[in-house]
Design a protein around this motif. Structure first.
Motif, mmCIF file in Angstrom:
data_model
loop_
_atom_site.group_PDB
_atom_site.id
_atom_site.type_symbol
_atom_site.label_atom_id
_atom_site.label_comp_id
_atom_site.label_asym_id
_atom_site.label_seq_id
_atom_site.Cartn_x
_atom_site.Cartn_y
_atom_site.Cartn_z
ATOM 1 N N PRO A 25 2.884 -14.430 9.627
ATOM 2 C CA PRO A 25 3.821 -13.362 9.280
ATOM 3 C C PRO A 25 3.224 -12.456 8.205
ATOM 4 N N VAL A 26 3.340 -11.167 8.420
ATOM 5 C CA VAL A 26 2.872 -10.172 7.455
ATOM 6 C C VAL A 26 4.080 -9.366 6.998
ATOM 7 N N ILE A 27 4.217 -9.256 5.686
ATOM 8 C CA ILE A 27 5.327 -8.518 5.085
ATOM 9 C C ILE A 27 4.739 -7.321 4.361
ATOM 10 N N GLY A 28 5.119 -6.134 4.793
ATOM 11 C CA GLY A 28 4.588 -4.913 4.196
ATOM 12 C C GLY A 28 5.494 -4.376 3.104
ATOM 13 N N ILE A 29 4.871 -3.985 2.006
ATOM 14 C CA ILE A 29 5.587 -3.292 0.928
ATOM 15 C C ILE A 29 5.085 -1.857 0.900
ATOM 16 N N PRO A 30 5.899 -0.897 1.330
ATOM 17 C CA PRO A 30 5.510 0.497 1.176
ATOM 18 C C PRO A 30 5.649 0.875 -0.306
ATOM 19 N N VAL A 31 4.576 1.410 -0.866
ATOM 20 C CA VAL A 31 4.560 1.732 -2.286
ATOM 21 C C VAL A 31 4.775 3.229 -2.479
ATOM 22 N N LYS A 32 5.668 3.546 -3.397
ATOM 23 C CA LYS A 32 6.005 4.935 -3.709
ATOM 24 C C LYS A 32 4.793 5.644 -4.300
ATOM 25 N N SER B 265 4.560 4.563 7.737
ATOM 26 C CA SER B 265 3.304 3.955 8.188
ATOM 27 C C SER B 265 3.423 2.444 8.323
ATOM 28 N N THR B 266 4.190 1.832 7.438
ATOM 29 C CA THR B 266 4.319 0.377 7.449
ATOM 30 C C THR B 266 5.261 -0.097 8.539
ATOM 31 N N VAL B 267 6.334 0.624 8.767
ATOM 32 C CA VAL B 267 7.364 0.160 9.695
ATOM 33 C C VAL B 267 7.065 0.522 11.157
ATOM 34 N N GLN B 268 6.251 1.525 11.392
ATOM 35 C CA GLN B 268 5.992 1.995 12.762
ATOM 36 C C GLN B 268 4.789 1.288 13.366
ATOM 37 N N MET B 269 4.953 0.017 13.681
ATOM 38 C CA MET B 269 3.868 -0.768 14.259
ATOM 39 C C MET B 269 4.051 -0.874 15.779
ATOM 40 N N PRO B 270 2.939 -0.932 16.498
ATOM 41 C CA PRO B 270 3.057 -1.056 17.949
ATOM 42 C C PRO B 270 3.546 -2.450 18.350
ATOM 43 N N THR B 271 4.179 -2.521 19.498
ATOM 44 C CA THR B 271 4.641 -3.792 20.035
ATOM 45 C C THR B 271 3.485 -4.782 20.095
ATOM 46 N N GLY B 272 3.735 -5.985 19.623
ATOM 47 C CA GLY B 272 2.720 -7.031 19.653
ATOM 48 C C GLY B 272 2.013 -7.237 18.328
ATOM 49 N N ALA C 124 0.842 -1.190 0.000
ATOM 50 C CA ALA C 124 0.000 0.000 0.000
ATOM 51 C C ALA C 124 0.879 1.242 0.000
ATOM 52 N N GLY C 125 0.338 2.300 -0.551
ATOM 53 C CA GLY C 125 1.038 3.577 -0.573
ATOM 54 C C GLY C 125 0.361 4.588 0.332
ATOM 55 N N MET C 126 0.939 5.762 0.362
ATOM 56 C CA MET C 126 0.444 6.893 1.144
ATOM 57 C C MET C 126 0.288 6.516 2.619
ATOM 58 N N ALA C 127 -0.945 6.487 3.152
ATOM 59 C CA ALA C 127 -1.135 6.168 4.569
ATOM 60 C C ALA C 127 -0.700 4.740 4.883
ATOM 61 N N ALA C 128 -0.802 3.842 3.909
ATOM 62 C CA ALA C 128 -0.267 2.475 3.981
ATOM 63 C C ALA C 128 -0.663 1.734 5.254
ATOM 64 N N HIS C 129 -1.922 1.744 5.585
ATOM 65 C CA HIS C 129 -2.383 1.055 6.781
ATOM 66 C C HIS C 129 -2.705 -0.418 6.550
#
Length: 164
Positions: A81-88, A100-107, A64-69
């Motif tokens: 396992p979830v692998i996020g691809i931040p889209v340009k 948005s993709t990398v800043q996930m809360p603990t857990g 997902a791009g932009m807000a990438a939630h």
């Protein structure tokens, strides 16, 4: 073999996601592809995620791009396992999606690859499956060996040209 779920927030993400699809096909890994938005189709995204394990998935790639939630919304509803691809995107060159993709809360972890890093997302998913699949692990080992040979051949050419 477990399959990989590939979700994208919009069909405009498909040119990036196709790199993951192509990589999975190279390794013979089964997959499904869907367009589910964390914001526009939250019920479908949740249902897919919550049922992914019982539906035979071993990991999920979410682009997902932009807000990438999307990756975070998926991760909130599964322990796969979830692998996020931040889209340009055109606005912030993909930095918004990356953060948005990398800043996930603990857990609620999301493994995050580089902006537009779909091939690596697929490779991580393949590595996850290869933990219990020796044939898949052997394919990964062979790809690494071939990659190293290519670099060493280039090194030899450079050395021959410059190291006299």
């Amino acid at each position: 073999m477990k399959k990989i779920g590939i979700l994208m927030g919009s069909d405009s993400d498909l040119p990036i996601v196709e790199k993951a699809i192509n990589t999975l096909e190279e390794y013979g890994v089964p997959y499904e592809v869907h367009v589910y938005s964390a914001h526009r189709t939250p019920i479908e995204a949740k249902e897919f995620s919550a049922n992914a394990r019982k539906n035979g998935f071993g990991a999920i790639i979410a682009a997902a791009g932009m807000a990438a939630h999307l990756a975070g919304a998926v991760a909130a509803n599964t322990t796969l396992p979830v692998i996020g691809i931040p889209v340009k995107s055109k606005n912030l060159d993909g930095m918004d999606a990356l953060l948005s993709t990398v800043q996930m809360p603990t857990g609620i972890p999301v493994a995050t690859v580089a902006i537009d890093g779909a091939a690596n997302a697929a490779l991580i998913a393949i590595q996850i499956l290869a933990v219990t699949d020796e044939a898949l692990a052997a394919k990964l080992d062979e790809a690494r060996r071939v990659g190293a040979e290519k670099v060493l051949a280039k090194n030899k050419a450079i050395e021959e040209k410059f190291n006299k």
